[in-house]
Design a protein around this motif. Structure first.
Motif, PDB file in Angstrom:
ATOM      1  N   LYS A  90       0.867  -1.114  -0.073  1.00 17.76           N
ATOM      2  CA  LYS A  90      -0.134  -0.078  -0.087  1.00 17.76           C
ATOM      3  C   LYS A  90       0.811   1.223  -0.016  1.00 17.76           C
ATOM      4  O   LYS A  90       1.638   1.265   0.742  1.00 17.76           O
ATOM      5  N   ALA A  91       0.466   2.324  -0.814  1.00 17.72           N
ATOM      6  CA  ALA A  91       1.131   3.474  -0.727  1.00 17.72           C
ATOM      7  C   ALA A  91       1.059   4.335   0.277  1.00 17.72           C
ATOM      8  O   ALA A  91       2.136   4.870   0.948  1.00 17.72           O
TER       9      ALA A  91
ATOM     10  N   GLU B 124       2.305 -12.320   7.465  1.00 13.87           N
ATOM     11  CA  GLU B 124       1.933 -11.190   6.890  1.00 13.87           C
ATOM     12  C   GLU B 124       1.972  -9.936   7.885  1.00 13.87           C
ATOM     13  O   GLU B 124       1.281 -10.059   9.242  1.00 13.87           O
ATOM     14  N   ILE B 125       2.443  -8.721   7.314  1.00 17.22           N
ATOM     15  CA  ILE B 125       2.610  -7.365   8.191  1.00 17.22           C
ATOM     16  C   ILE B 125       1.499  -6.859   7.469  1.00 17.22           C
ATOM     17  O   ILE B 125       1.872  -6.306   6.282  1.00 17.22           O
ATOM     18  N   SER B 126       0.716  -6.115   7.898  1.00 17.76           N
ATOM     19  CA  SER B 126      -0.396  -4.857   7.492  1.00 17.76           C
ATOM     20  C   SER B 126      -0.578  -5.514   5.999  1.00 17.76           C
ATOM     21  O   SER B 126      -0.538  -4.485   5.080  1.00 17.76           O
ATOM     22  N   GLY B 127      -0.882  -6.849   5.644  1.00 22.40           N
ATOM     23  CA  GLY B 127      -1.422  -7.270   4.412  1.00 22.40           C
ATOM     24  C   GLY B 127      -0.185  -7.833   3.446  1.00 22.40           C
ATOM     25  O   GLY B 127      -0.308  -7.938   2.359  1.00 22.40           O
ATOM     26  N   ILE B 128       1.278  -7.430   4.005  1.00 21.88           N
ATOM     27  CA  ILE B 128       2.203  -7.419   3.140  1.00 21.88           C
ATOM     28  C   ILE B 128       2.792  -9.012   3.571  1.00 21.88           C
ATOM     29  O   ILE B 128       3.216  -9.197   4.714  1.00 21.88           O
ATOM     30  N   LYS B 129       2.651  -9.719   2.741  1.00 20.38           N
ATOM     31  CA  LYS B 129       3.412 -11.126   2.877  1.00 20.38           C
ATOM     32  C   LYS B 129       4.965 -10.843   2.835  1.00 20.38           C
ATOM     33  O   LYS B 129       5.693 -10.356   2.097  1.00 20.38           O
TER      34      LYS B 129
ATOM     35  N   ALA C  57       6.605  -0.901   6.281  1.00 19.81           N
ATOM     36  CA  ALA C  57       5.816  -0.634   5.336  1.00 19.81           C
ATOM     37  C   ALA C  57       6.524   0.584   4.639  1.00 19.81           C
ATOM     38  O   ALA C  57       6.296   0.408   3.345  1.00 19.81           O
ATOM     39  N   GLU C  58       6.801   1.549   5.276  1.00 24.19           N
ATOM     40  CA  GLU C  58       7.189   2.791   4.666  1.00 24.19           C
ATOM     41  C   GLU C  58       8.606   2.607   3.832  1.00 24.19           C
ATOM     42  O   GLU C  58       8.619   3.000   2.625  1.00 24.19           O
ATOM     43  N   SER C  59       9.520   1.797   4.311  1.00 21.96           N
ATOM     44  CA  SER C  59      10.463   1.391   3.480  1.00 21.96           C
ATOM     45  C   SER C  59      10.224   0.730   2.312  1.00 21.96           C
ATOM     46  O   SER C  59      11.003   0.975   1.370  1.00 21.96           O
ATOM     47  N   LEU C  60       9.432  -0.071   2.454  1.00 22.06           N
ATOM     48  CA  LEU C  60       8.976  -0.756   1.166  1.00 22.06           C
ATOM     49  C   LEU C  60       8.539   0.083   0.191  1.00 22.06           C
ATOM     50  O   LEU C  60       8.652  -0.291  -1.023  1.00 22.06           O
ATOM     51  N   VAL C  61       7.708   0.957   0.600  1.00 18.65           N
ATOM     52  CA  VAL C  61       7.129   1.952  -0.339  1.00 18.65           C
ATOM     53  C   VAL C  61       8.358   2.584  -1.072  1.00 18.65           C
ATOM     54  O   VAL C  61       8.150   2.726  -2.337  1.00 18.65           O
ATOM     55  N   ARG C  62       9.211   3.237  -0.232  1.00 16.19           N
ATOM     56  CA  ARG C  62      10.168   3.801  -0.763  1.00 16.19           C
ATOM     57  C   ARG C  62      11.242   2.730  -1.677  1.00 16.19           C
ATOM     58  O   ARG C  62      11.716   3.377  -2.794  1.00 16.19           O
ATOM     59  N   LEU C  63      11.422   1.575  -1.305  1.00 16.60           N
ATOM     60  CA  LEU C  63      12.358   0.830  -2.235  1.00 16.60           C
ATOM     61  C   LEU C  63      11.605   0.259  -3.288  1.00 16.60           C
ATOM     62  O   LEU C  63      12.222  -0.374  -4.395  1.00 16.60           O
ATOM     63  N   SER C  64      10.283   0.227  -3.355  1.00 16.06           N
ATOM     64  CA  SER C  64       9.525  -0.236  -4.540  1.00 16.06           C
ATOM     65  C   SER C  64       9.756   0.582  -5.644  1.00 16.06           C
ATOM     66  O   SER C  64       9.450   0.256  -6.747  1.00 16.06           O
ATOM     67  N   LYS C  65      10.250   1.705  -5.770  1.00 13.86           N
ATOM     68  CA  LYS C  65      10.803   2.522  -6.934  1.00 13.86           C
ATOM     69  C   LYS C  65      11.573   1.896  -7.633  1.00 13.86           C
ATOM     70  O   LYS C  65      11.926   2.114  -8.772  1.00 13.86           O
TER      71      LYS C  65
END
Lengths: 540, 420
Positions: A272-273, A334-339, A512-520
Motif C-alpha cells: 500500500k502506498a 503477513e504484516i499489514s497485508g504484506i506477505k 511498510a514505509e521502507s518497502l514503499v520507498r524501495l518499490s521505486k
C-alpha cells in the motif's frame, strides 16, 4: 511408565483386537477418524486412499491423474506375488497416486504414497508417475504437495529402481526453476529412496508427529554398522532438530497449513502506498542507562515481537544441513497485508529460555537458516524483515566446529545478492558479527534504546583492560548508542521506543514505509543500491 | 496308611501332591533332575533327592534311579503324577516288586489300559461305540499311537501320498517315554466335543462317577481350556456315556482314580477314546465343583481304604481351567498372578524362576469357579488380566481371546488344532 501401566496398555490393545477395532499402537486407546489416538495423540499410519477421503470430506476435490502409468508393461521382475497381494490388500494398482486437488480455492498437484503397497517403494512405474507429476505441474503452473511414505527404492527392480530417484530430481529441478512451490509432507515412515530424492527437498517440509524419517532403516544401521542408536533416532523430532524439517504438524492441521503456505507462496504481494509514518527520535540516552535497559530481563525479546507483528506466523525451522538454531526465529507471515519472510534474533526471557536459546547468540546453523529463508523469500518475491537482538555470534566449541566465521561471511555475501527488499531493525543489542551477519539490508534502523557495537562491553573490557567489570568511562568511548551510530551515518533512522505495542506499530510502519520507498527500484537497481550502501557504509 | 511318599514328577503337579500330603501328615520326598533343583517342589518337600541329568530319559523316566531313590529315602510309596512314567505298567510292576506302593492302578490294569488299540477292542466288545477303523488307502484318516502321548502321536493324513511321511513323523514325535511304536488307523470324524468322565474306583469294586469335563479347546490335540460340568451336550447322551464308563471300569477291574475319554461328533454320536489311568492335569476343575481332593482319594485307595464317595457326585457349581504356558524360555523377572474369591492357581514358579527347556511349557493353571457359567467366564477374564509376566512370552492373550468368543460363551465352541 510402571509395569501396571504397561499391563493396562497391553490389555487395551488386546481388547481392541478381540473387538476388531483399530487401536492406538502406543497406548491402546481409541482412534479418531483421522487415525489419531484420542488419548495420547499418537498418529497411526494413514493409507493414501483414506487421505483422499479426508480431502474430499473437507470440501476439497480430488481427481486422479496419470493412472495409466501404473501398468508398466516392461516390468519383468519376479515379485508379482507380493504385488498382487498388495493390490488386493490396498485396492490400488501401484504405491503412488497422483491427483489434482482443489481445496479452499487453491489448486495443486498432489503425490500420495501408500506404505502398505510394496512398502511404498519407488518402482520404475512410480518414478515415471512422479516425474510426470512434476512435469505436469511445471507445465500448468501448479504447486506440488507430496504426502511421502514408504521405504526406499524397490530393490526387486535393481538399479533401474535406483535411477528413479535421479529421474524424479531432474524434473524437480525444472519445476523449481519455474519458481513454483513444493510442499512435502513426510509421514510414517519415509526412507531413503524418497527422502534422498525429493522427499526432503520441499520448499517447506512438514512432518506428521511420531513419523520415522531417515535415510537407512534402523535395522540396516543395526545390522550393517553394528551401531547402537538412540530411541528417538530418525523420529520427526530428531529430524526437526537436525535441521531437515520446517515443522511437525498434527494431522488435523496439515491441510490448513498447506493452504496458508500456498497463499503466501503465490508471488502476489501488494504494498500500500499510503502509510502512517513511524515516529523518529534522537536517541539522547546515556550509554549506561541504555546498557542497563537492554540487559533487563523484562525487556521485550524477539518472540514477543513475532506474535505481535504477525497474526498467524508460520515458523519455519532448520538449516537443512545439521541443526535448527533456536536463537533465530524464521518463517513467513503477513504484516499489514504484506506477505513477509522474517528473521528474528530471539534471546530468552528467563534462565531456562536463555539456556535453550544460547542467550541469543546465533550459531553458524542460525546464519545458514537465515540464508535459506532469504533464498525462499527471493524465490517467492517476499520482502525480508530482520530484527536484531543478540549479544554476538556464538564463539564456543559447537560454533567453531561448524565454521562460525564462514557462516557469518556467507550470510553477508548471500544477503548482498538476495533479489528482494531487506529491512533490518536493531531492536535490542546489536553486537559484533552476530549483528553484522544479518545487518546487510536496504535500510537499517535502530530503536532509540538499542545498541550496535563492535563487541559487548564486557568482552571489550576483558580484552583491553584485562578485567570483565564494565567501566563507565569505557562505555562512552565505545560509542554504541543509537545517537552514536546515527551520527556516524551507520544507521538510517532512529525509531522512538515505547511499550511493546508501540514498538510493534513502529516496526510495522517503518517496514511498510521502507518497502514503499524501495518499490521505486527494480531488482537490479535495488541490488546496485545495496552494494553501494554497504561499500560506502562508513562514509557519512 | 501310607507314611512317606516319593514324588516322581516335577512342576506344578509335584507341588499339588505335596500340598495334599502335608494336609494328610504324609512325609514327602521329591525326586528331581539336575536342573530342577530350584523348583518350588524341592523347596516345599520334606526331602529332595536328585535322580539324574536334566534330560527326562536320565531322570523322570529313569525307573531304576527313581526306585533306588525311593528305597534310599525310606519311602513306602511313590506318586507318579501325570505324564512321564504315570501310566507305565513296567514301572508300577517293579515298584510293587520292590515293596513300594504305586499310587495309581495296579500294574496288570495299567498293562491293559496302556494299549489304546486293545482298549478300543475291549470297548467294542462291550457294545460301547468306538471310532471306526480305516485303512491306508482311504484317506483322509488319522494315525494314532497305541501308547498314547497326550495327542502327540496323532497325525492326520490327507492324501495317500503323505502316508509314509506322516507315519514317520508320528514315530518321531513320540521319542520319549512311551514304549513300542504300534500305530493304528482311524477314520476322521466330525469332531465336536471332547468329554472326560472322571471316576474314583476302589479295590472292592465300588465305583463313583464324578462330574464330566468338557475339554474341547485344544491346541495340537493338547488341552488348553477345560471346564465342568459339561454344557451343550444332551443330558441323556452324557448319562449313556457314564453308563458305558461304568461298564468299562468293571470290565477292566480298575482300582484307583481315572478318567474315561469320549469324543462327540456334530451329529451327537459319541465314541470311546481311551482310559487315562492317572491323575489328569485338569482334575482341578472337578475338585473345585465337588469339593473332593482327588489326590487324597488316590492315596487313600492305594493304601487299601474303601471308596466312601457316593455312586454319583454332582457338580455344585461351574469351574473353568486355563493352562498358562510359556512360549519361550526366559527368566520370569516380574510376576503377578490373580487373586480373589473362587480363584485357584496351581503353579510352581516364582519371581526369578528360569523356565527349563527340557520339559512341558505349562507354568500355571488358572482355575475359577462360580454358580453360573457366564460369571465364571467373567471371573476368568479378570484373572487373566491380572497375570503379569515379563521375561517370557505366554499364551495369556490367546486364552483371553478364546474365552471372549461368542461361541465359547454360549458353549458351542471347540477347537482341536491342526497337526501338520
Amino acid at each position: 511408565m510402571s509395569i501396571l501401566d504397561e499391563q493396562k496398555i497391553k490389555i487395551k490393545k488386546r481388547n481392541a483386537r478381540i473387538l476388531n477395532r483399530p487401536a492406538c499402537s502406543n497406548c491402546g486407546d481409541e482412534l479418531d477418524e483421522l487415525l489419531v489416538c484420542k488419548n495420547c495423540k499418537h498418529h497411526e499410519r494413514m493409507p493414501a486412499l483414506k487421505r483422499i477421503e479426508i480431502i474430499r470430506k473437507n470440501g476439497g476435490k480430488f481427481k486422479q491423474l496419470l493412472a495409466e502409468y501404473d501398468i508398466d508393461n516392461s516390468r519383468t521382475y519376479d515379485y508379482s506375488e507380493k504385488f498382487e497381494r498388495d493390490k488386493n490388500r490396498t485396492g490400488l494398482s501401484e504405491s503412488v497416486i497422483v491427483g489434482k486437488c482443489k481445496v479452499n480455492g487453491k489448486i495443486f498437484i498432489t503425490i500420495l504414497m501408500e506404505r502398505y503397497f510394496m512398502v511404498g517403494t519407488l518402482s520404475k512405474a512410480n518414478g515415471e508417475k512422479i516425474a510426470k507429476a512434476f512435469e505436469y505441474a511445471t507445465k500448468s503452473n501448479l504447486p506440488v504437495v507430496a504426502f511421502c511414505a514408504g521405504g526406499g527404492v524397490r530393490m526387486q527392480e535393481g538399479a533401474v529402481g535406483l535411477v528413479q530417484m535421479a529421474k524424479i530430481d531432474a524434473t524437480l529441478m525444472k519445476f523449481r526453476k519455474k519458481g513454483l512451490p513444493f510442499i512435502s509432507v513426510l509421514t510414517d515412515p519415509t526412507y531413503g529412496g524418497t527422502t534422498a530424492s525429493f522427499g526432503l527437498m520441499g520448499d517447506i517440509n512438514i512432518a506428521e508427529p511420531n513419523s520415522s524419517i531417515g535415510f537407512g532403516g534402523k535395522m540396516l544401521v543395526k545390522d550393517i554398522l553394528h551401531e547402537q542408536v538412540a530411541d528417538d533416532f530418525q523420529s520427526a523430532k530428531y529430524v526437526l532438530k537436525s535441521g531437515g524439517l520446517d515443522m511437525i504438524c498434527e494431522r488435523k492441521d496439515i491441510l490448513n497449513t498447506i493452504i496458508e503456505l500456498l497463499a503466501i507462496l503465490n508471488k502476489n504481494n501488494s504494498i500500500k502506498a499510503e502509510n502512517e509514518k513511524p515516529e523518529y527520535d534522537h536517541g539522547n540516552k546515556k550509554p549506561e542507562i541504555v546498557l542497563q535497559n537492554i540487559r533487563n530481563n523484562s525487556k521485550t525479546v524477539g518472540i514477543d515481537y513475532l506474535f505481535k507483528l504477525f497474526d498467524n506466523p508460520i515458523i519455519l525451522k532448520g538449516d537443512r544441513i545439521s541443526y535448527d538454531d533456536p536463537s533465530l526465529l524464521t518463517g513467513l507471515g503477513e504484516i499489514s497485508g504484506i506477505k513477509t519472510a522474517f528473521i528474528i534474533q530471539n534471546k530468552g526471557r528467563n534462565l531456562r529460555e536463555n539456556i535453550e536459546n544460547n542467550y541469543g547468540m546465533t550459531r553458524p546453523e542460525g546464519f545458514r537458516k537465515a540464508i535459506r529463508i532469504a533464498k525462499l523469500a527471493e524465490r517467492f518475491h517476499l520482502p525480508v524483515l530482520i530484527l536484531l537482538d543478540s549479544p554476538g555470534a556464538h564463539p564456543g566449541d559447537v560454533a567453531e566446529k561448524n565454521c562460525q566465521s564462514i557462516a557469518i561471511s556467507e550470510s553477508m555475501l548471500n544477503l548482498l545478492e538476495t533479489k528482494t527488499p531487506i529491512v533490518s531493525i536493531v531492536t535490542g543489542e546489536g553486537c559484533s558479527g552476530g549483528a553484522l551477519g544479518l545487518s546487510i539490508s536496504d535500510v537499517l534502523a535502530m530503536f532509540s534504546g538499542a545498541t550496535y557495537s563492535v563487541i559487548s562491553p564486557e568482552s571489550y573490557s576483558a580484552i583491553i583492560f584485562n578485567k570483565p567489570e564494565v567501566q563507565p568511562e569505557l562505555l562512552a568511548n565505545m560509542k554504541f548508542t543509537a545517537k552514536d551510530l546515527y551520527n556516524e551515518g551507520l544507521v538510517d533512522e532512529i525509531l522512538k521506543e515505547g511499550t511493546l505495542e508501540y514498538n510493534t506499530l513502529q516496526i510495522e510502519r517503518y517496514f511498510a514505509e521502507s518497502l514503499v520507498r524501495l518499490s521505486k527500484f527494480d531488482i537490479k537497481q535495488l541490488l546496485d543500491r545495496r552494494y553501494n550502501r554497504i561499500r560506502n557504509w562508513d562514509k557519512q | 496308611m501310607i507314611q512317606k511318599v516319593l514324588i516322581a514328577n516335577r512342576g506344578e503337579i509335584a507341588v499339588r501332591i505335596i500340598q495334599t500330603c502335608r494336609i494328610l501328615g504324609i512325609r514327602t520326598v521329591v525326586a528331581y533332575s539336575k536342573c530342577d533343583k530350584d523348583t518350588m517342589a524341592v523347596f516345599l518337600a520334606d526331602e529332595a533327592i536328585c535322580i539324574g541329568d536334566s534330560s527326562p530319559s536320565d531322570s523322570y523316566l529313569n525307573i531304576p534311579a527313581i526306585l533306588e531313590a525311593a528305597k534310599n529315602t525310606g519311602c513306602d510309596s511313590l506318586h507318579p503324577g501325570y505324564g512321564f512314567l504315570s501310566e507305565n505298567d513296567e514301572f508300577a510292576k517293579r515298584a510293587h516288586e520292590s515293596g513300594i506302593i504305586f499310587i495309581g492302578p495296579s500294574s496288570n490294569i495299567l498293562e491293559k489300559t496302556a494299549n489304546k488299540f486293545r482298549m478300543k477292542e475291549t470297548a467294542r466288545k462291550l457294545g460301547i461305540p468306538v471310532i471306526p477303523s480305516a485303512d491306508e488307502d482311504k484317506c483322509p484318516l488319522m494315525i494314532k499311537s497305541s501308547y498314547g502321548g497326550g495327542g502327540k502321536g496323532i497325525k492326520i493324513v490327507k492324501n495317500r501320498g503323505d502316508f509314509d511321511y506322516c507315519l514317520k513323523s508320528a514315530k518321531l514325535s513320540l521319542n520319549t517315554g512311551f514304549s513300542g511304536d504300534n500305530f493304528f488307523l482311524e477314520q476322521i470324524i466330525d469332531l465336536y466335543k471332547h468329554i472326560d468322565i472322571q471316576f474314583v474306583a476302589d479295590k472292592f469294586g465300588k465305583i463313583s462317577i464324578l462330574p464330566a469335563r468338557d475339554c474341547s479347546v485344544q491346541s495340537h490335540y493338547q488341552k488348553v481350556i477345560e471346564e465342568t460340568p459339561v454344557s451343550n451336550i444332551p443330558k441323556e447322551l452324557l448319562e449313556k456315556m457314564e453308563q458305558d464308563a461304568v461298564k468299562l471300569i468293571k470290565e477292566v477291574g480298575f482300582d484307583n482314580v481315572g478318567t474315561i475319554e469320549f469324543l462327540v461328533d456334530k451329529q451327537m454320536n459319541y465314541y470311546f477314546l481311551e482310559i487315562n489311568s492317572r491323575l489328569q492335569v485338569e482334575h482341578t476343575v472337578t475338585e473345585e465343583v465337588t469339593g473332593i481332593d482327588l489326590v487324597e482319594q488316590q492315596i487313600r485307595i492305594a493304601s487299601g481304604q474303601k471308596n466312601r464317595l457316593p455312586m454319583k457326585v454332582s457338580a455344585k457349581k461351574c469351574a473353568i481351567e486355563c493352562r498358562l504356558s510359556a512360549k519361550d524360555n526366559g527368566e520370569l523377572n516380574i510376576f503377578s498372578l490373580p487373586t480373589g474369591k473362587d480363584v485357584r492357581i496351581d503353579t510352581y514358579i516364582y519371581q526369578g524362576y528360569r523356565i527349563k527347556p527340557y520339559y512341558d511349557p505349562l507354568i500355571a493353571k488358572i482355575i475359577v469357579s462360580d454358580k453360573e457359567r457366564r460369571r465364571a467366564i467373567s471371573k476368568m477374564k479378570l484373572a487373566l488380566d491380572e497375570i503379569i509376566i515379563l521375561g517370557a512370552h505366554t499364551n495369556v492373550d490367546e486364552l483371553y481371546e478364546t474365552i471372549s468368543r461368542e461361541d465359547y460363551i454360549v458353549g458351542s465352541y471347540s477347537y482341536f488344532g491342526e497337526n501338520e
